[in-house]
Design a protein around this motif. Sequence first.
Motif, PDB file in Angstrom:
ATOM      1  N   GLN A 199       0.824  -1.206   0.000  1.00  0.00           N
ATOM      2  CA  GLN A 199       0.000   0.000   0.000  1.00  0.00           C
ATOM      3  C   GLN A 199       0.860   1.258   0.000  1.00  0.00           C
ATOM      4  N   GLN A 200       1.978   1.229   0.698  1.00  0.00           N
ATOM      5  CA  GLN A 200       2.873   2.383   0.703  1.00  0.00           C
ATOM      6  C   GLN A 200       3.411   2.651  -0.702  1.00  0.00           C
ATOM      7  N   HIS A 201       3.801   1.608  -1.397  1.00  0.00           N
ATOM      8  CA  HIS A 201       4.303   1.775  -2.761  1.00  0.00           C
ATOM      9  C   HIS A 201       3.195   2.254  -3.697  1.00  0.00           C
ATOM     10  N   ILE A 202       1.992   1.728  -3.517  1.00  0.00           N
ATOM     11  CA  ILE A 202       0.856   2.180  -4.322  1.00  0.00           C
ATOM     12  C   ILE A 202       0.624   3.674  -4.116  1.00  0.00           C
ATOM     13  N   ASN A 203       0.710   4.107  -2.874  1.00  0.00           N
ATOM     14  CA  ASN A 203       0.537   5.542  -2.590  1.00  0.00           C
ATOM     15  C   ASN A 203       1.566   6.370  -3.347  1.00  0.00           C
ATOM     16  N   ALA A 204       2.810   5.886  -3.364  1.00  0.00           N
ATOM     17  CA  ALA A 204       3.880   6.624  -4.045  1.00  0.00           C
ATOM     18  C   ALA A 204       3.661   6.628  -5.552  1.00  0.00           C
ATOM     19  N   ILE A 205       3.269   5.489  -6.107  1.00  0.00           N
ATOM     20  CA  ILE A 205       3.036   5.412  -7.557  1.00  0.00           C
ATOM     21  C   ILE A 205       1.873   6.317  -7.964  1.00  0.00           C
ATOM     22  N   ASP A 206       0.799   6.287  -7.192  1.00  0.00           N
ATOM     23  CA  ASP A 206      -0.355   7.141  -7.496  1.00  0.00           C
ATOM     24  C   ASP A 206       0.020   8.622  -7.427  1.00  0.00           C
ATOM     25  N   ALA A 207       0.796   8.978  -6.407  1.00  0.00           N
ATOM     26  CA  ALA A 207       1.194  10.382  -6.257  1.00  0.00           C
ATOM     27  C   ALA A 207       2.102  10.806  -7.401  1.00  0.00           C
ATOM     28  N   ALA A 208       3.005   9.932  -7.806  1.00  0.00           N
ATOM     29  CA  ALA A 208       3.898  10.258  -8.916  1.00  0.00           C
ATOM     30  C   ALA A 208       3.114  10.435 -10.211  1.00  0.00           C
ATOM     31  N   LYS A 209       2.146   9.567 -10.454  1.00  0.00           N
ATOM     32  CA  LYS A 209       1.325   9.677 -11.660  1.00  0.00           C
ATOM     33  C   LYS A 209       0.541  10.982 -11.662  1.00  0.00           C
ATOM     34  N   ALA A 210      -0.055  11.309 -10.524  1.00  0.00           N
ATOM     35  CA  ALA A 210      -0.843  12.541 -10.428  1.00  0.00           C
ATOM     36  C   ALA A 210       0.022  13.783 -10.627  1.00  0.00           C
ATOM     37  N   ALA A 211       1.308  13.681 -10.239  1.00  0.00           N
ATOM     38  CA  ALA A 211       2.217  14.824 -10.364  1.00  0.00           C
ATOM     39  C   ALA A 211       2.786  14.952 -11.770  1.00  0.00           C
ATOM     40  N   GLY A 212       2.494  13.996 -12.639  1.00  0.00           N
ATOM     41  CA  GLY A 212       3.014  14.052 -14.000  1.00  0.00           C
ATOM     42  C   GLY A 212       4.402  13.494 -14.167  1.00  0.00           C
ATOM     43  N   VAL A 213       4.863  12.707 -13.211  1.00  0.00           N
ATOM     44  CA  VAL A 213       6.178  12.074 -13.315  1.00  0.00           C
ATOM     45  C   VAL A 213       6.194  11.165 -14.542  1.00  0.00           C
ATOM     46  N   THR A 214       7.271  11.215 -15.309  1.00  0.00           N
ATOM     47  CA  THR A 214       7.333  10.455 -16.557  1.00  0.00           C
ATOM     48  C   THR A 214       8.106   9.142 -16.438  1.00  0.00           C
ATOM     49  N   GLN A 215       8.790   8.924 -15.316  1.00  0.00           N
ATOM     50  CA  GLN A 215       9.501   7.658 -15.122  1.00  0.00           C
ATOM     51  C   GLN A 215       9.615   7.351 -13.640  1.00  0.00           C
ATOM     52  N   ILE A 216       9.256   6.123 -13.291  1.00  0.00           N
ATOM     53  CA  ILE A 216       9.456   5.625 -11.936  1.00  0.00           C
ATOM     54  C   ILE A 216      10.443   4.466 -11.997  1.00  0.00           C
ATOM     55  N   VAL A 217      11.505   4.566 -11.235  1.00  0.00           N
ATOM     56  CA  VAL A 217      12.473   3.477 -11.113  1.00  0.00           C
ATOM     57  C   VAL A 217      12.214   2.803  -9.767  1.00  0.00           C
ATOM     58  N   TYR A 218      11.942   1.515  -9.804  1.00  0.00           N
ATOM     59  CA  TYR A 218      11.593   0.788  -8.576  1.00  0.00           C
ATOM     60  C   TYR A 218      12.634  -0.281  -8.270  1.00  0.00           C
ATOM     61  N   THR A 219      13.067  -0.340  -7.013  1.00  0.00           N
ATOM     62  CA  THR A 219      14.041  -1.339  -6.584  1.00  0.00           C
ATOM     63  C   THR A 219      13.298  -2.572  -6.076  1.00  0.00           C
ATOM     64  N   SER A 220      13.387  -3.656  -6.836  1.00  0.00           N
ATOM     65  CA  SER A 220      12.614  -4.860  -6.565  1.00  0.00           C
ATOM     66  C   SER A 220      13.523  -5.999  -6.123  1.00  0.00           C
ATOM     67  N   ALA A 221      12.962  -7.204  -6.137  1.00  0.00           N
ATOM     68  CA  ALA A 221      13.678  -8.406  -5.710  1.00  0.00           C
ATOM     69  C   ALA A 221      13.999  -9.287  -6.911  1.00  0.00           C
ATOM     70  N   PRO A 222      15.028 -10.133  -6.810  1.00  0.00           N
ATOM     71  CA  PRO A 222      15.397 -10.975  -7.941  1.00  0.00           C
ATOM     72  C   PRO A 222      14.270 -11.909  -8.370  1.00  0.00           C
ATOM     73  N   LYS A 223      14.104 -12.015  -9.683  1.00  0.00           N
ATOM     74  CA  LYS A 223      13.111 -12.922 -10.274  1.00  0.00           C
ATOM     75  C   LYS A 223      11.738 -12.755  -9.634  1.00  0.00           C
ATOM     76  N   ALA A 224      11.341 -11.509  -9.378  1.00  0.00           N
ATOM     77  CA  ALA A 224      10.146 -11.245  -8.581  1.00  0.00           C
ATOM     78  C   ALA A 224       8.877 -11.848  -9.148  1.00  0.00           C
ATOM     79  N   ASP A 225       8.842 -12.116 -10.450  1.00  0.00           N
ATOM     80  CA  ASP A 225       7.646 -12.681 -11.054  1.00  0.00           C
ATOM     81  C   ASP A 225       7.672 -14.205 -11.119  1.00  0.00           C
ATOM     82  N   ASN A 226       8.743 -14.820 -10.616  1.00  0.00           N
ATOM     83  CA  ASN A 226       8.847 -16.282 -10.677  1.00  0.00           C
ATOM     84  C   ASN A 226       9.840 -16.772  -9.636  1.00  0.00           C
TER      85      ASN A 226
END
Length: 285
Positions: A84-111
Amino acid sequence: MSLVVTGATGHLGRLAIDHLIARGTPPADIVAAGRDAGRLDALKSLGVRTAVIDFTDPATLAAAFEGAEGVLLVSGSEVGSRVQQHINAIDAAKAAGVTQIVYTSAPKADNTTLVLAPEHTATEEYLRASGVDFTIVRNNWYNENYTQTLGQVQQTGVYLASTGTGRVASASRSDYAEAAAVVLSTPGHTNATYELSGDVAWNGDDFAATLSDVLNRDVVFESVSSEAHTEVLRSAGLDEGTIGFITALDANIAAGELDKITDDLSTLIGHPTTPVADTLRTVLS
């Protein structure tokens, strides 16, 4: 326009700011964002702007992201609350017109079965669906995660873990921070996902040999079962939650969840990754 770095008073965020400046981003174009106003004040000497943010308070995020072109969203530290914290940040960035979000994730996060992955997986999914251009940097393990073992190993001559023959493709925190700075400040990374790792994957025996060299004493790797590891940690006074996390992570390593080597990291930063021995020597010095 500006580049916002969240988690700026933490290790990774601060190093990313250092690398942005070293690579030519004017400090005045950088907004260092974090929760601790006092620690943020210490960054003003770099020439950067600062913003106090709280991932649970969207108004603070909106103010920090206003006029920003890019945001480095360093994943939060409150495990269990991060999605939820990350969602809040992504929503705020989108509303502010940010054109790129770089996110630090975990290895092979989708598998992966990595114990740390689920919140990162959910964040990646939300980010991809947000409509904002993104870059996902999936950081493997940090060399620095092993610095806390130095004192005990120096005393006992034993590196004990339940990782079996599993390998870890670790690199230094600075390497990962530099990669984040590169993708935040240079073109060509739109909607890309990078699997970042060290150039070498090492196992318990390799690490014991490294420790022997770094500590100038014989060190052996004692490979134990998860059950035996649990008892060792319990006898050392650790709480059950911490014990469960450590043994689950070691089981992940034994299963090969941190052994994937790619050249994404060394290619992005333009030099070889930092060997774990070099990081340990730096800490000791």
